[in-house]
Design a protein around this motif. Structure first.
Motif, mmCIF file in Angstrom:
data_model
loop_
_atom_site.group_PDB
_atom_site.id
_atom_site.type_symbol
_atom_site.label_atom_id
_atom_site.label_comp_id
_atom_site.label_asym_id
_atom_site.label_seq_id
_atom_site.Cartn_x
_atom_site.Cartn_y
_atom_site.Cartn_z
ATOM 1 N N PRO A 228 22.076 11.061 -23.756
ATOM 2 C CA PRO A 228 22.047 9.610 -23.569
ATOM 3 C C PRO A 228 23.242 9.045 -22.801
ATOM 4 C CG PRO A 228 21.378 10.170 -25.793
ATOM 5 C CD PRO A 228 21.894 11.436 -25.174
ATOM 6 N N ALA A 229 24.355 9.766 -22.787
ATOM 7 C CA ALA A 229 25.522 9.294 -22.034
ATOM 8 C C ALA A 229 25.343 9.502 -20.535
ATOM 9 C CB ALA A 229 26.780 10.032 -22.507
ATOM 10 N N CYS A 230 24.350 10.289 -20.153
ATOM 11 C CA CYS A 230 24.218 10.682 -18.749
ATOM 12 C C CYS A 230 23.332 9.696 -17.982
ATOM 13 C CB CYS A 230 23.620 12.086 -18.639
ATOM 14 S SG CYS A 230 24.663 13.329 -19.428
ATOM 15 N N GLY A 231 23.634 9.539 -16.702
ATOM 16 C CA GLY A 231 22.823 8.668 -15.860
ATOM 17 C C GLY A 231 21.704 9.403 -15.167
ATOM 18 N N LEU A 232 21.799 10.728 -15.153
ATOM 19 C CA LEU A 232 20.788 11.553 -14.491
ATOM 20 C C LEU A 232 20.892 12.965 -15.036
ATOM 21 C CD1 LEU A 232 18.669 11.928 -12.146
ATOM 22 C CD2 LEU A 232 20.606 12.575 -10.687
ATOM 23 N N VAL A 233 19.738 13.567 -15.309
ATOM 24 C CA VAL A 233 19.699 14.979 -15.716
ATOM 25 C C VAL A 233 18.891 15.748 -14.680
ATOM 26 C CG1 VAL A 233 18.870 16.614 -17.444
ATOM 27 C CG2 VAL A 233 19.964 14.492 -18.183
ATOM 28 N N LEU A 234 19.463 16.846 -14.210
ATOM 29 C CA LEU A 234 18.814 17.679 -13.199
ATOM 30 C C LEU A 234 18.535 19.044 -13.817
ATOM 31 C CD1 LEU A 234 21.284 16.738 -10.332
ATOM 32 C CD2 LEU A 234 18.948 15.866 -10.631
ATOM 33 N N VAL A 235 17.267 19.362 -14.017
ATOM 34 C CA VAL A 235 16.897 20.606 -14.697
ATOM 35 C C VAL A 235 16.624 21.674 -13.639
ATOM 36 C CG1 VAL A 235 15.388 21.651 -16.408
ATOM 37 C CG2 VAL A 235 15.883 19.202 -16.522
ATOM 38 N N MET A 236 17.301 22.804 -13.797
ATOM 39 C CA MET A 236 17.253 23.838 -12.764
ATOM 40 C C MET A 236 16.166 24.884 -13.008
ATOM 41 S SD MET A 236 19.476 22.466 -10.950
ATOM 42 C CE MET A 236 19.716 23.647 -9.645
ATOM 43 N N GLU A 237 15.076 24.446 -13.648
ATOM 44 C CA GLU A 237 13.915 25.342 -13.753
ATOM 45 C C GLU A 237 13.378 25.592 -12.343
ATOM 46 O OE1 GLU A 237 12.765 26.997 -16.210
ATOM 47 O OE2 GLU A 237 13.795 26.090 -17.908
ATOM 48 N N PRO A 238 12.605 26.679 -12.173
ATOM 49 C CA PRO A 238 12.172 27.056 -10.819
ATOM 50 C C PRO A 238 11.328 25.986 -10.137
ATOM 51 C CG PRO A 238 11.762 28.826 -12.377
ATOM 52 C CD PRO A 238 12.195 27.645 -13.186
ATOM 53 N N THR B 235 15.332 11.929 -15.436
ATOM 54 C CA THR B 235 15.334 13.395 -15.441
ATOM 55 C C THR B 235 14.502 13.901 -14.275
ATOM 56 O OG1 THR B 235 15.533 13.451 -17.875
ATOM 57 C CG2 THR B 235 14.688 15.440 -16.799
ATOM 58 N N LEU B 236 15.063 14.825 -13.517
ATOM 59 C CA LEU B 236 14.294 15.516 -12.480
ATOM 60 C C LEU B 236 14.315 16.996 -12.806
ATOM 61 C CD1 LEU B 236 15.605 13.596 -9.352
ATOM 62 C CD2 LEU B 236 13.245 13.575 -10.206
ATOM 63 N N ASP B 237 13.184 17.655 -12.659
ATOM 64 C CA ASP B 237 13.044 19.035 -13.123
ATOM 65 C C ASP B 237 12.497 19.899 -11.980
ATOM 66 O OD1 ASP B 237 12.779 21.300 -14.690
ATOM 67 O OD2 ASP B 237 11.737 20.279 -16.316
ATOM 68 N N GLY B 238 12.675 21.204 -12.115
ATOM 69 C CA GLY B 238 12.172 22.110 -11.084
ATOM 70 C C GLY B 238 13.042 22.114 -9.842
ATOM 71 N N LEU B 239 14.346 21.849 -10.030
ATOM 72 C CA LEU B 239 15.259 21.802 -8.879
ATOM 73 C C LEU B 239 15.895 23.158 -8.593
ATOM 74 C CD1 LEU B 239 17.049 18.406 -9.495
ATOM 75 C CD2 LEU B 239 15.349 18.934 -7.775
ATOM 76 N N GLY B 240 15.534 24.165 -9.367
ATOM 77 C CA GLY B 240 16.114 25.489 -9.163
ATOM 78 C C GLY B 240 15.508 26.188 -7.958
ATOM 79 N N ALA B 241 15.731 27.488 -7.892
ATOM 80 C CA ALA B 241 15.236 28.285 -6.763
ATOM 81 C C ALA B 241 13.706 28.278 -6.749
ATOM 82 C CB ALA B 241 15.753 29.715 -6.882
ATOM 83 N N ALA B 242 13.137 28.392 -5.563
ATOM 84 C CA ALA B 242 11.685 28.532 -5.448
ATOM 85 C C ALA B 242 11.308 29.982 -5.684
ATOM 86 C CB ALA B 242 11.217 28.083 -4.069
ATOM 87 N N GLY B 243 10.108 30.174 -6.246
ATOM 88 C CA GLY B 243 9.659 31.541 -6.483
ATOM 89 C C GLY B 243 8.406 31.541 -7.309
ATOM 90 N N ALA B 244 8.104 32.705 -7.876
ATOM 91 C CA ALA B 244 6.877 32.845 -8.660
ATOM 92 C C ALA B 244 7.035 34.047 -9.592
ATOM 93 C CB ALA B 244 5.668 33.024 -7.747
#
Ligand SMILES: [Zn+2]
Length: 383
Positions: free
Chosen positions: A163-173, A341-350
């Motif tokens: 809650p203290a954060c203004g933005l969360v960036l999730v590094m899922e693929p 929150t933005l998610d899926g910002l990690g490396a691309a792949g499969a």
């Protein structure tokens, strides 16, 4: 400056691949604390070398949680980059699934989920530090250690600090085409026990109460709660009962996986499941479990965040697409708290959790450049 910025990262592709190999070579399944901690110590050292203050949150059953902080005293809300160090792959997997580079792909256990995301985060910050462009705002890099087992020992901390954060960036693929995730379904899980009465199936079948038949009634009732068109799935995934062929079974058990797109659907299904009633006279139904995590919804705030990300991407010639996923991540926790929150910002792949898991090497510098620009340019007031 746009293409120069992207080229700066592209020129580092080989060193990124080398570093990613190093991260994958630290095998780190969730339940192997010693191994996960070894990787934690390594990344903590990298962060310290880049000027971060690293805080350790000890855990007994899983790896210690880590937060690396840059510019802790700078004005404004922090941007938190959310990663996890643990993988689904047991120690020894590298022996039968070795690191392998082929046609622009790097194969290996955990390569994309999410060692690639950890690498992207570290390289974005490394580049900004070296260019002396790290923005004057707090940046937090969180290393989870039990994401692959439902974040049981980490969710409290994530929910406490988000809650203290203004933005969360999730590094899922990201996807193969480098799309990010703009929604994720929420999840509920249940174990449902049916109780009957045992009796000899030959002598006195009429005296028994068959818990397996009761479980079968419940399974069908559960199945009717599905509303796939609205994104709600109710899946009975395990049914088990009885212990020998000539005894009416006194016990059975069902397990149920529920996914949903909205809090109201979560409520509807949860209420229905909590009030399941026995069908057979004398039988009992006991429900355990409940809503695990809310959805990461595609709401107005998400639309604005995705729009801003796309504009930042465009400023360095990257076209960013967004997709949804039925699978949950730690982003569900932060989004459900209302934190952008933005998610899926990690490396691309499969091939996540599969034998052909791989990273698309070309995406490594592109994602690191994107993350670096977001750290520099993100406007909290525009979300
Ligand atoms: Zn993951």
């Amino acid at each position: 400056m746009s293409s120069e910025f992207l080229r700066f990262f592209t020129d580092r592709t080989e060193s990124m691949v080398e570093e990613l190999r190093r991260l994958v070579e630290f095998e780190s399944p969730t339940d192997a604390k010693v191994h996960v901690d070894r990787l934690g110590t390594y990344v903590a050292g990298v962060c310290t070398g880049l000027g971060a203050a690293v805080e350790v949150f000890p855990r007994e059953a899983t790896g210690d949680l880590l937060i690396a902080r840059w510019n802790a005293d700078a004005p404004g809300k922090p941007i938190m980059i959310l990663t996890h160090l643990d993988t689904v792959w047991p120690v020894g997997t590298l022996d039968r699934m070795p690191l392998r580079r082929e046609s622009g792909l790097l194969y290996g256990p955990g390569a994309v989920d999410m060692k690639g995301g950890v690498l992207v985060a570290l390289e974005a910050i490394r580049a900004l530090v070296e260019r002396d462009e790290l923005p004057d705002r707090p940046v937090w890099l969180f290393f989870n250690t039990d994401e692959e087992r439902g974040s049981r020992y980490s969710r409290d901390l994530i929910q406490e600090i988000a809650p203290a954060c203004g933005l969360v960036l999730v590094m899922e693929p990201g996807t193969r085409s480098e799309a990010i995730k703009c929604w994720r379904k929420g999840m509920a899980r249940y174990a449902i026990y049916t109780k009957g009465r045992a009796t000899h199936a030959g002598f006195t079948p009429e005296e028994g109460i068959n818990a397996v038949i009761e479980a079968a009634h419940q399974a069908l009732a559960l199945h009717r709660l599905n509303d796939l068109q609205n994104g709600t799935s109710v899946s009975v995934t395990i049914i088990e009962g009885g212990f020998t062929i000539n005894v009416i079974p006194p016990d059975a058990r069902l397990e149920v996986d529920v996914r949903f797109l909205s809090a109201s659907e979560a409520e509807r299904v949860d209420q229905a499941i909590q009030s399941l009633a026995p069908v057979l006279p004398g039988a009992q139904v006991i429900v355990e479990g409940g809503i695990d995590r809310g959805p990461m919804a595609y709401d107005d705030q998400m639309k604005r965040a995705v729009g801003q990300l796309q504009a930042i991407g465009a400023s360095i010639d990257l076209e960013i697409h967004a997709e949804g996923s039925g699978g949950a991540s730690d982003g569900n926790f932060t989004a459900a708290l209302g934190v952008p929150t933005l998610d899926g910002l990690g490396a691309a792949g499969a091939g996540l959790h599969a034998a052909d898991e791989h990273v698309i090497i070309r995406s490594l510098p592109r994602r690191a450049a994107l993350l670096a620009r977001v750290l520099c340019d993100w406007d909290m007031d525009a979300v």
